[in-house]
Design a protein around this motif. Structure first.
Motif, short mmCIF file in Angstrom:
data_model
loop_
_atom_site.label_atom_id
_atom_site.label_comp_id
_atom_site.label_asym_id
_atom_site.label_seq_id
_atom_site.Cartn_x
_atom_site.Cartn_y
_atom_site.Cartn_z
N ARG A 10 0.84 -1.19 0.00
CA ARG A 10 0.00 0.00 0.00
C ARG A 10 0.88 1.25 0.00
NH1 ARG A 10 -5.41 -0.48 1.73
NH2 ARG A 10 -6.03 -2.56 2.47
N LEU A 11 0.41 2.32 -0.58
CA LEU A 11 1.14 3.57 -0.59
C LEU A 11 1.01 4.26 0.77
CD1 LEU A 11 2.66 5.82 -2.21
CD2 LEU A 11 0.39 6.78 -2.70
N PRO A 12 2.13 4.52 1.46
CA PRO A 12 2.05 5.27 2.72
C PRO A 12 1.85 6.76 2.43
CG PRO A 12 4.10 3.97 2.55
CD PRO A 12 3.50 4.07 1.18
N ILE A 13 0.83 7.35 3.04
CA ILE A 13 0.51 8.76 2.83
C ILE A 13 0.58 9.45 4.19
CG2 ILE A 13 -1.19 10.41 1.97
CD1 ILE A 13 -2.42 7.94 0.41
N PHE A 14 1.67 10.15 4.44
CA PHE A 14 1.84 10.88 5.69
C PHE A 14 1.21 12.26 5.55
CE2 PHE A 14 5.24 7.77 5.68
CZ PHE A 14 5.33 7.36 7.01
N THR A 15 0.36 12.63 6.51
CA THR A 15 -0.30 13.92 6.40
C THR A 15 -0.42 14.57 7.76
OG1 THR A 15 -2.21 15.12 5.52
CG2 THR A 15 -2.66 13.01 6.59
N GLY A 16 -0.19 15.89 7.80
CA GLY A 16 -0.30 16.63 9.05
C GLY A 16 0.38 17.98 8.91
N GLY A 17 0.40 18.70 10.01
CA GLY A 17 0.98 20.03 9.98
C GLY A 17 2.17 20.22 10.90
N SER A 18 2.67 19.14 11.48
CA SER A 18 3.77 19.25 12.45
C SER A 18 5.11 19.16 11.74
CB SER A 18 3.65 18.17 13.52
OG SER A 18 2.46 18.35 14.26
N GLY A 19 5.73 20.31 11.55
CA GLY A 19 6.99 20.35 10.82
C GLY A 19 8.08 19.51 11.42
N LEU A 20 8.15 19.45 12.75
CA LEU A 20 9.19 18.67 13.39
C LEU A 20 9.04 17.19 13.06
CD1 LEU A 20 11.66 18.61 15.22
CD2 LEU A 20 10.11 18.44 17.18
N TYR A 21 7.81 16.71 12.97
CA TYR A 21 7.58 15.31 12.62
C TYR A 21 8.08 15.03 11.20
CZ TYR A 21 4.62 14.23 16.71
OH TYR A 21 4.14 13.99 17.97
N PHE A 22 7.75 15.91 10.28
CA PHE A 22 8.21 15.71 8.90
C PHE A 22 9.72 15.84 8.80
CE2 PHE A 22 3.74 16.74 7.65
CZ PHE A 22 3.52 15.62 6.86
N LYS A 23 10.29 16.74 9.57
CA LYS A 23 11.75 16.88 9.54
C LYS A 23 12.41 15.62 10.09
CE LYS A 23 15.42 20.20 10.54
NZ LYS A 23 15.74 21.52 11.13
N ALA A 24 11.87 15.07 11.16
CA ALA A 24 12.41 13.83 11.71
C ALA A 24 12.27 12.68 10.70
CB ALA A 24 11.68 13.48 13.01
N LEU A 25 11.16 12.67 9.98
CA LEU A 25 10.89 11.62 9.00
C LEU A 25 11.88 11.65 7.85
CD1 LEU A 25 8.63 9.43 8.35
CD2 LEU A 25 7.55 11.22 6.98
N THR A 26 12.23 12.86 7.40
CA THR A 26 13.03 13.00 6.18
C THR A 26 14.49 13.39 6.44
OG1 THR A 26 12.37 15.33 5.95
CG2 THR A 26 11.00 13.67 4.86
N ARG A 27 14.80 13.87 7.63
CA ARG A 27 16.16 14.31 7.91
C ARG A 27 16.82 13.48 9.01
NH1 ARG A 27 16.60 19.84 6.54
NH2 ARG A 27 15.33 20.21 4.67
N GLY A 28 16.01 12.69 9.73
CA GLY A 28 16.56 11.97 10.88
C GLY A 28 16.30 12.74 12.17
N LEU A 29 16.77 12.17 13.27
CA LEU A 29 16.42 12.70 14.58
C LEU A 29 17.58 12.48 15.53
CD1 LEU A 29 13.81 13.91 15.93
CD2 LEU A 29 13.38 11.59 16.79
N SER A 30 17.69 13.40 16.49
CA SER A 30 18.72 13.20 17.51
C SER A 30 18.39 11.97 18.34
CB SER A 30 18.80 14.43 18.42
OG SER A 30 17.58 14.62 19.11
N ALA A 31 19.42 11.38 18.92
CA ALA A 31 19.27 10.11 19.63
C ALA A 31 19.12 10.31 21.13
CB ALA A 31 20.47 9.21 19.34
N VAL A 32 18.36 11.33 21.55
CA VAL A 32 18.20 11.60 22.98
C VAL A 32 17.47 10.42 23.64
CG1 VAL A 32 17.29 13.20 24.69
CG2 VAL A 32 18.00 14.05 22.46
N PRO A 33 18.07 9.83 24.67
CA PRO A 33 17.39 8.71 25.35
C PRO A 33 16.22 9.21 26.18
CG PRO A 33 19.41 9.27 26.50
CD PRO A 33 19.39 10.11 25.26
N PRO A 34 15.29 8.32 26.56
CA PRO A 34 14.16 8.74 27.39
C PRO A 34 14.63 9.30 28.73
CG PRO A 34 13.80 6.55 26.47
CD PRO A 34 15.23 6.90 26.19
N VAL A 35 13.95 10.34 29.20
CA VAL A 35 14.27 10.93 30.50
C VAL A 35 13.45 10.21 31.56
CG1 VAL A 35 14.10 13.03 31.90
CG2 VAL A 35 14.83 13.17 29.50
N PRO A 36 14.07 9.71 32.63
CA PRO A 36 13.31 9.04 33.69
C PRO A 36 12.21 9.94 34.26
CG PRO A 36 15.66 8.65 33.98
CD PRO A 36 15.52 9.67 32.88
N ALA A 37 11.10 9.32 34.60
CA ALA A 37 9.95 10.09 35.09
C ALA A 37 10.29 10.89 36.34
CB ALA A 37 8.78 9.15 35.36
#
Length: 304
Positions: free
Chosen positions: A94-121
């Motif tokens: 199936r064709l994946p169709i990503f849609t939304g208005g969150s620029g950071l999500y699209f930037k992470a999708l197409t440019r990659g993302l920093s590898a910050v580990p989860p912060v303990p609660a």
């Protein structure tokens, strides 16, 4: 769509992204994957204009309402979920169709993302408690000593980002800048997607934003926000800051009238739309800008 692995449909709020994605998914047998940072929360259906149950029944939709409002759905969490949805689409041809208005999500999708580990609660809760007790200025001063680069880039009263920067350095001993240099690869590298940004005429868009908020109120947005407020969640959580939520909560507390809350919400949403135009123009130039009326023709050319 020869050689392309996905279609990305972005644009400002109320520009018609969801309807276009639904139409494309019906025409191609695709899967619609949400890339809106507020539509991930199950508590926020009406106030974020999520697709209706009837629309979701017409084609597969993924990553809508799958996160509880008590959770901070970071870009890293979203990318992990998006990778699973992407793999599902590819496995089913199936064709994946990503849609939304969150620029950071699209930037992470197409440019990659920093590898910050989860912060303990416990660390996150401690920072938030200090924020409430000592105030944002005190935490910004501390950040200036521990991570001057991050502090210099942030506004002194940016509560959420100051808290986040302190959480990371407290949890890891490294600044956000350090983590950003050690990034994760993009899910969709250049050349493997077609990307469009819907760019409606501004006055028409603002009129749609205003009308849509009135429709949200008629559809039960106030009751939805009342249920969210009854949970007594941390006001710094993303879901508690969704457009319209703070103003409607203020109305429910008796601080302002419903008309005042609606006016604030409409204005906040219009300002957000302005920021979306600016962000995509400067941060993601690979998105091709088209008027919504021309988007179907644009997609048809790339589907040949």
């Amino acid at each position: 769509m020869a050689g392309k692995r996905a279609v990305l449909i972005a644009g400002p709020t109320a520009s018609g992204k969801s309807a276009l994605a639904l139409e494309l998914a019906q025409a191609t047998g695709g899967i619609v994957i949400n890339a809106d940072s507020m539509q991930v929360y199950r508590d926020l259906h009406v106030i974020t204009a999520r697709p209706s149950a009837a629309e979701e029944a017409r084609v597969p939709h993924r990553l809508y309402g799958h996160v509880d409002a008590a959770v901070n759905c970071s870009a890293g969490r979203w990318v992990t979920d998006a990778a699973a949805a992407f793999s599902e689409a590819r496995a089913q041809s199936r064709l994946p169709i990503f849609t939304g208005g969150s620029g950071l999500y699209f930037k992470a999708l197409t440019r990659g993302l920093s590898a910050v580990p989860p912060v303990p609660a416990a660390i996150r809760q401690g920072i938030r408690a200090r924020l409430e007790r000592d105030g944002v200025e005190a935490l910004h001063a501390e950040l200036s000593e521990r991570d001057p680069d991050s502090a210099g880039r942030l506004k002194p009263r940016d509560r959420s980002r100051i808290a986040r920067a302190l959480e990371v350095i407290e949890a890891t001993g490294r600044s956000l800048n350090d983590w950003h240099r050690d990034g994760l690869p993009p899910l969709l590298p250049p050349g493997q997607f077609s990307a469009v940004f819907l760019a409606p005429e501004r006055d028409a868009l603002y009129a749609r934003i205003d009308a849509r908020f009135d429709a949200m109120l008629a559809a039960g947005a106030l009751d939805e926000v009342a249920r969210l407020g009854a949970r007594q969640l941390d006001p710094l959580l993303p879901a508690m800051k969704a457009h319209g939520v703070p103003a409607l909560l203020a109305h429910l507390r008796g601080e302002i009238t419903l008309a005042q809350a609606a006016q604030i919400a409409r204005a906040d949403t219009r300002h957000y739309a302005k920021r979306q135009f600016t962000w995509f123009r400067h941060q993601l130039p690979e998105f091709e800008w088209v008027e919504p009326e021309q988007a179907r023709e644009w997609l048809a050319r790339r589907l040949d």
